[in-house]
Design a protein around this motif. Structure first.
Motif, PDB file in Angstrom:
ATOM      1  N   VAL A   1      23.491 -70.651 -54.711  1.00 48.45           N
ATOM      2  CA  VAL A   1      22.439 -70.626 -55.782  1.00 48.45           C
ATOM      3  C   VAL A   1      20.996 -70.316 -55.139  1.00 48.45           C
TER       4      VAL A   1
ATOM      5  N   TYR B   1      20.756 -66.732 -55.343  1.00 46.69           N
ATOM      6  CA  TYR B   1      20.706 -66.434 -56.674  1.00 46.69           C
ATOM      7  C   TYR B   1      19.309 -66.390 -57.289  1.00 46.69           C
TER       8      TYR B   1
ATOM      9  N   HIS C   1      16.443 -63.606 -58.335  1.00 44.62           N
ATOM     10  CA  HIS C   1      16.053 -63.603 -59.847  1.00 44.62           C
ATOM     11  C   HIS C   1      14.641 -63.676 -59.578  1.00 44.62           C
TER      12      HIS C   1
ATOM     13  N   PHE D   1      17.026 -75.939 -59.545  1.00 38.82           N
ATOM     14  CA  PHE D   1      18.471 -75.365 -59.288  1.00 38.82           C
ATOM     15  C   PHE D   1      19.254 -76.437 -58.522  1.00 38.82           C
TER      16      PHE D   1
ATOM     17  N   ASN E   1      18.631 -75.557 -63.973  1.00 38.79           N
ATOM     18  CA  ASN E   1      19.473 -74.601 -63.928  1.00 38.79           C
ATOM     19  C   ASN E   1      20.819 -74.742 -62.961  1.00 38.79           C
TER      20      ASN E   1
ATOM     21  N   PRO F   1      23.513 -72.205 -62.422  1.00 36.51           N
ATOM     22  CA  PRO F   1      24.045 -71.130 -62.694  1.00 36.51           C
ATOM     23  C   PRO F   1      25.686 -70.804 -62.293  1.00 36.51           C
TER      24      PRO F   1
ATOM     25  N   GLN G   1      27.840 -73.230 -63.086  1.00 43.28           N
ATOM     26  CA  GLN G   1      28.470 -74.264 -64.043  1.00 43.28           C
ATOM     27  C   GLN G   1      29.955 -73.844 -64.173  1.00 43.28           C
TER      28      GLN G   1
END
Length: 239
Positions: free
Chosen positions: A19, A22, A26, A121, A162, A164, A166
Motif C-alpha cells: 500500500v 501504491y 499514485h 491508507f 483508502n 486499495p 480490500q
C-alpha cells in the motif's frame, strides 16, 4: 495539496508496504505511521523501519500498550494457534486484537489533522485473511463517516480512508507489489517474533499461499514450510 498528502499505516508485513508503494506510485506525499502496541511480534516494527528507510521516508512511531487490555494471542499470554490452510475460515481467531484497527485509524486521523493529510491508507484485505471484523469494507465505510462527523478536519476538509487491497487476493497483492518493486525481503508477517518466520501460524500460511498462487517465491527465511508450500518448492526445483 491536502488531498495528495496521506498517512499510510505500515506494519511491516506483506500488505502495508504494498500500500505504501501504491500511494507513492499514485503521487501522494506519504507520511508513514506504525504502532508499537506491545505485540508479540514486535519485530514487525523493525521491518517498518527498514521499509521506510528503503524508500527514504521518515517513520512516525506511536507507542501504546494493548497488553493492558489483552484478550489476544498477540497481546496476552495466549498461544498462537497453528492450523492447516483448510481450517482458516471466516470465524474470528484468537489472534484478533480487540478494536485494534479502530484505535489505529483514530490515531492516524489525529495525526492527519495535525499535518493536514486528508487520506489515510491501510493495507486491510477482506479476501485472503483470518476473519478479523475490522478488515471488512463495512467497517472502513463506517469509520470514514465517523471521522468526517467527529473531527475538525473531517468537517472542514473531509477524510478519506483508502483501502486499495480490500478486494485483492494475497496472490494479487504479491503480483502488484512485485510490479511496484516492493522489497518483500524486508517484510515480516509471522505472529511469532523469532529469528525466522515460523511457517505455521495463520499469517505465515496465508502469506506463503499468496506467493505460491502468484507463481512467485517468498524472500524471507522460515523455520519450516507448510506441506503445500514445501511441495510447491520441490516441484519447482527450489529444494
Amino acid at each position: 495539496m491536502d488531498g495528495k498528502r496521506a498517512v499510510v499505516l505500515i506494519s511491516g508485513g506483506l500488505d502495508s508496504p504494498t500500500v505504501l508503494a501504491y500511494a507513492l506510485d499514485h503521487g501522494y506525499k506519504v507520511f508513514p505511521l506504525s504502532f508499537d502496541y506491545s505485540q508479540r511480534h514486535a519485530r514487525e516494527v523493525q521491518s517498518s523501519e527498514k521499509i521506510c528507510s528503503y524508500y527514504g521516508l521518515e517513520l512516525k512511531k506511536i507507542t501504546i500498550n494493548l497488553r493492558q487490555i489483552g484478550g489476544s494471542a498477540l497481546t496476552d499470554d495466549i498461544e498462537v494457534p497453528e492450523r492447516g490452510i483448510d481450517s482458516i475460515d471466516g470465524s474470528v481467531p484468537v489472534t484478533y486484537v480487540p478494536a485494534r484497527n479502530t484505535i489505529f485509524i483514530s490515531l492516524a486521523a489525529a495525526y492527519g489533522e495535525v499535518i493536514k493529510a486528508g487520506t489515510i491508507f491501510i493495507g486491510a484485505n477482506a479476501i485472503d485473511y483470518s476473519g478479523y471484523p475490522d478488515c471488512r469494507p463495512e467497517f472502513y465505510n463506517a469509520m470514514e463517516k465517523t471521522l468526517n462527523l467527529g473531527t475538525e478536519y473531517g468537517i472542514e476538509s473531509g477524510f478519506k480512508i483508502n483501502v486499495p487491497l480490500q478486494y485483492l487476493t494475497k496472490a494479487d497483492i504479491v503480483k502488484l507489489g512485485r510490479k511496484l518493486g516492493v522489497p518483500y525481503r524486508l517484510t515480516w508477517s509471522c505472529y511469532n517474533g523469532r529469528e525466522k518466520a515460523c511457517g505455521r501460524c495463520d499469517s505465515c500460511i496465508l502469506r506463503l499461499k499468496g506467493f505460491m498462487e502468484a507463481g512467485d517465491f517468498d524472500d524471507i527465511e522460515y523455520e519450516e514450510y507448510p506441506d503445500f508450500y514445501f511441495q510447491y518448492l520441490k516441484s519447482h526445483g527450489k529444494l
